[in-house]
Design a protein around this motif. Structure first.
Motif, short mmCIF file in Angstrom:
data_model
loop_
_atom_site.label_atom_id
_atom_site.label_comp_id
_atom_site.label_asym_id
_atom_site.label_seq_id
_atom_site.Cartn_x
_atom_site.Cartn_y
_atom_site.Cartn_z
N GLN A 53 26.83 65.30 86.25
CA GLN A 53 25.94 65.63 84.96
C GLN A 53 27.06 66.36 84.30
OE1 GLN A 53 22.59 67.77 86.58
NE2 GLN A 53 21.37 66.19 86.63
N HIS A 54 28.06 67.00 85.16
CA HIS A 54 29.02 68.78 85.01
C HIS A 54 29.87 67.64 84.06
CE1 HIS A 54 31.96 70.41 84.03
NE2 HIS A 54 33.00 70.13 84.17
N THR A 55 29.89 65.81 84.36
CA THR A 55 31.26 65.16 84.13
C THR A 55 31.00 64.23 83.08
OG1 THR A 55 32.27 64.61 86.10
CG2 THR A 55 32.71 63.08 84.50
N SER A 56 29.76 63.55 83.06
CA SER A 56 29.17 63.52 81.77
C SER A 56 29.29 64.16 80.59
CB SER A 56 27.62 63.10 82.52
OG SER A 56 27.20 62.24 81.14
N ALA A 57 28.76 65.13 81.04
CA ALA A 57 28.66 66.49 79.15
C ALA A 57 30.15 66.59 79.01
CB ALA A 57 28.72 68.01 80.31
N GLU A 58 31.44 66.32 79.74
CA GLU A 58 32.65 66.56 79.33
C GLU A 58 33.40 65.11 78.89
OE1 GLU A 58 34.93 69.28 79.90
OE2 GLU A 58 33.17 69.70 80.56
N ILE A 59 32.00 63.83 78.66
CA ILE A 59 32.67 62.59 78.37
C ILE A 59 31.95 62.75 76.82
CG2 ILE A 59 31.58 60.07 78.82
CD1 ILE A 59 32.70 60.19 81.25
N CYS A 60 31.10 63.76 76.83
CA CYS A 60 30.40 63.42 75.94
C CYS A 60 30.86 64.47 75.33
CB CYS A 60 29.12 63.53 76.02
SG CYS A 60 27.48 62.46 76.79
N ALA A 61 31.55 65.97 75.38
CA ALA A 61 32.19 66.42 74.65
C ALA A 61 33.78 65.86 73.95
CB ALA A 61 32.61 67.74 75.43
N PHE A 62 34.15 64.71 74.71
CA PHE A 62 35.60 64.48 74.71
C PHE A 62 36.54 65.19 74.93
CE2 PHE A 62 32.79 62.82 70.70
CZ PHE A 62 32.98 61.10 70.78
N SER A 63 36.04 64.91 76.22
CA SER A 63 37.70 65.96 77.23
C SER A 63 38.10 64.99 77.39
CB SER A 63 36.62 66.38 78.12
OG SER A 63 37.83 66.36 79.42
N HIS A 64 39.67 65.19 77.36
CA HIS A 64 40.50 64.29 77.72
C HIS A 64 40.96 64.46 78.87
CE1 HIS A 64 41.95 65.93 74.10
NE2 HIS A 64 43.40 65.85 75.03
N GLN A 65 40.80 65.29 80.04
CA GLN A 65 41.31 66.27 81.32
C GLN A 65 40.91 65.34 82.24
OE1 GLN A 65 43.96 67.71 80.53
NE2 GLN A 65 43.85 68.02 78.22
N LEU A 66 39.32 64.68 82.11
CA LEU A 66 38.86 64.55 83.04
C LEU A 66 40.00 64.19 84.31
CD1 LEU A 66 36.93 61.70 81.65
CD2 LEU A 66 36.04 64.17 82.23
N ARG A 67 40.14 64.25 86.03
CA ARG A 67 40.23 64.21 86.79
C ARG A 67 39.52 62.90 87.40
NH1 ARG A 67 38.07 69.25 87.41
NH2 ARG A 67 37.82 68.22 89.77
N GLY A 68 40.79 62.84 89.22
CA GLY A 68 40.22 60.90 89.63
C GLY A 68 38.98 61.82 90.19
N ASP A 69 38.73 62.91 90.96
CA ASP A 69 37.58 62.70 91.50
C ASP A 69 36.71 62.60 90.96
OD1 ASP A 69 38.74 65.17 90.28
OD2 ASP A 69 37.29 66.90 92.19
N GLU A 70 36.09 63.42 89.75
CA GLU A 70 34.99 62.78 88.63
C GLU A 70 35.21 61.63 87.96
OE1 GLU A 70 36.16 67.17 86.37
OE2 GLU A 70 37.04 65.58 85.86
N ALA A 71 35.83 60.62 87.91
CA ALA A 71 35.89 59.87 87.21
C ALA A 71 37.33 58.34 87.94
CB ALA A 71 35.89 59.61 85.85
N CYS A 72 36.78 57.34 88.66
CA CYS A 72 38.29 56.84 89.18
C CYS A 72 39.06 56.39 87.84
CB CYS A 72 37.72 55.79 90.20
SG CYS A 72 36.33 53.89 89.51
N GLY A 73 37.92 55.84 86.78
CA GLY A 73 39.35 55.18 85.97
C GLY A 73 39.92 56.41 84.54
N CYS A 74 40.45 58.19 85.12
CA CYS A 74 40.07 59.09 83.84
C CYS A 74 41.23 58.75 83.69
CB CYS A 74 40.19 60.33 85.50
SG CYS A 74 41.73 59.93 86.41
N ARG A 75 41.91 58.18 83.46
CA ARG A 75 43.34 57.52 82.77
C ARG A 75 42.84 56.58 81.60
NH1 ARG A 75 45.90 58.27 88.15
NH2 ARG A 75 47.23 59.60 88.44
N PRO A 76 42.13 55.79 81.72
CA PRO A 76 41.81 54.91 80.01
C PRO A 76 40.94 55.99 79.96
CG PRO A 76 41.27 53.67 82.55
CD PRO A 76 42.35 54.68 82.87
N LEU A 77 39.67 56.47 80.73
CA LEU A 77 38.88 57.41 80.19
C LEU A 77 39.80 58.74 78.86
CD1 LEU A 77 36.20 57.10 79.72
CD2 LEU A 77 35.74 58.60 81.44
N ASN A 78 40.27 58.48 79.87
CA ASN A 78 41.23 59.89 78.85
C ASN A 78 42.06 59.56 77.80
OD1 ASN A 78 40.25 62.23 81.18
ND2 ASN A 78 42.00 62.38 81.92
N GLY A 79 42.53 58.83 78.04
CA GLY A 79 42.98 58.07 76.58
C GLY A 79 42.18 57.62 75.62
#
Length: 270
Positions: A204-230
């Motif tokens: 739920q926290h990670t999803s809120a970060e995604i919906c806020a356009f955070s580009h500082q997601l970590r690998g333990d939050e999303a395994c695809g954090c690198r393409p997702l952050n970009g």
């Protein structure tokens, strides 16, 4: 013709074509998507999970259902995901001319490959061809049957994103963005192997970060954090809108609740 053969057919999804078609059809039928607020808006980006269909297929289907009625306009798919099986620096192009599943072979977009190969990041080594990274990777492959089922003729640019900065991924996306003929699909699961209740809080926290356009997601939050952050950095700059379509984990779909994997589905419109 140099074909990248299916690596996880029979494991992540059925290897029999008829069974696979029925599996995708059933997932789409049983997981309808809420209608878009503006039915005339063309989805530009989908963020979708990439586990076995029994686990993440229902969540992925929510996002793919948002393409209904717009399929004929999509002619190209930019497909970005993480590399699970080999260490990877930068962004890896395949060396294949086609990516195959039991439903047939999808052509790799030769024009986009040439465009990418002409970018300065190729000379700098950030973008390179790596057949080994693509050969056994599931994060891109599992999306192809959904795309093959829904779309008419389309070409594919499959990119594996390893260690690199969000700015570098965003810059590449800017070069390839295109118009409504180009769909961007970013492949990522969320948290891994927590108990059900803990995973719900984390996701739920990670999803809120995604919906806020955070580009500082970590690998333990999303395994695809690198393409997702970009992607999220590029989308923020383009003032896109994001909508969460689903948020579940494997304890809700096909697994137990002791060690779950989180899945989210999102759509972005320009």
């Amino acid at each position: 013709m140099n074909v990248r053969q299916a690596a996880v057919a029979g494991m992540f999804y059925p290897d029999n074509p008829q069974v696979l078609l029925q599996s995708v059809a059933t997932l789409l039928r049983d997981n309808p998507c809420s209608p878009a607020a503006d039915s005339s808006v063309m989805p530009k980006v989908l963020i979708v999970p990439h586990a076995g269909y029994i686990y993440s297929g229902p969540v992925a289907a929510r996002a793919y259902n948002r393409l209904r009625g717009r399929e004929a306009r999509i002619r190209r798919v930019l497909l970005l995901g993480p590399a699970h099986r080999v260490p990877l620096r930068g962004i890896a192009l395949p060396d294949a001319s086609h990516f195959a599943t039991p439903l047939g072979a999808v052509p790799v977009d030769a024009e986009l490959v040439r465009r990418v190969q002409g970018l300065p990041d190729v000379a700098a080594g950030l973008i390179h061809t790596d057949a080994h990274a693509h050969r056994e990777e599931h994060s891109l492959e599992v999306h192809l049957p959904f795309l093959q089922y829904l779309l008419e003729d389309f070409t594919l640019l499959p990119l594996l994103v390893g260690e690199c900065e969000p700015e570098q991924v965003a810059a590449l996306l800017d070069q390839l963005w295109g118009g409504e003929e180009t769909l961007v699909v970013v492949s990522s699961d969320l948290s891994h192997f927590h108990d059900y209740m803990s995973a719900e809080v984390i996701d739920q926290h990670t999803s809120a970060e995604i919906c806020a356009f955070s580009h500082q997601l970590r690998g333990d939050e999303a395994c695809g954090c690198r393409p997702l952050n970009g992607l999220l950095l590029a989308a923020q700059r383009k003032r896109m809108q994001i909508e969460q379509l689903d948020l579940r984990n494997s304890g809700d779909t096909g697994g137990d609740k002791l060690r779950v994997v989180g899945y989210g589905a999102y759509v972005l419109n320009g």
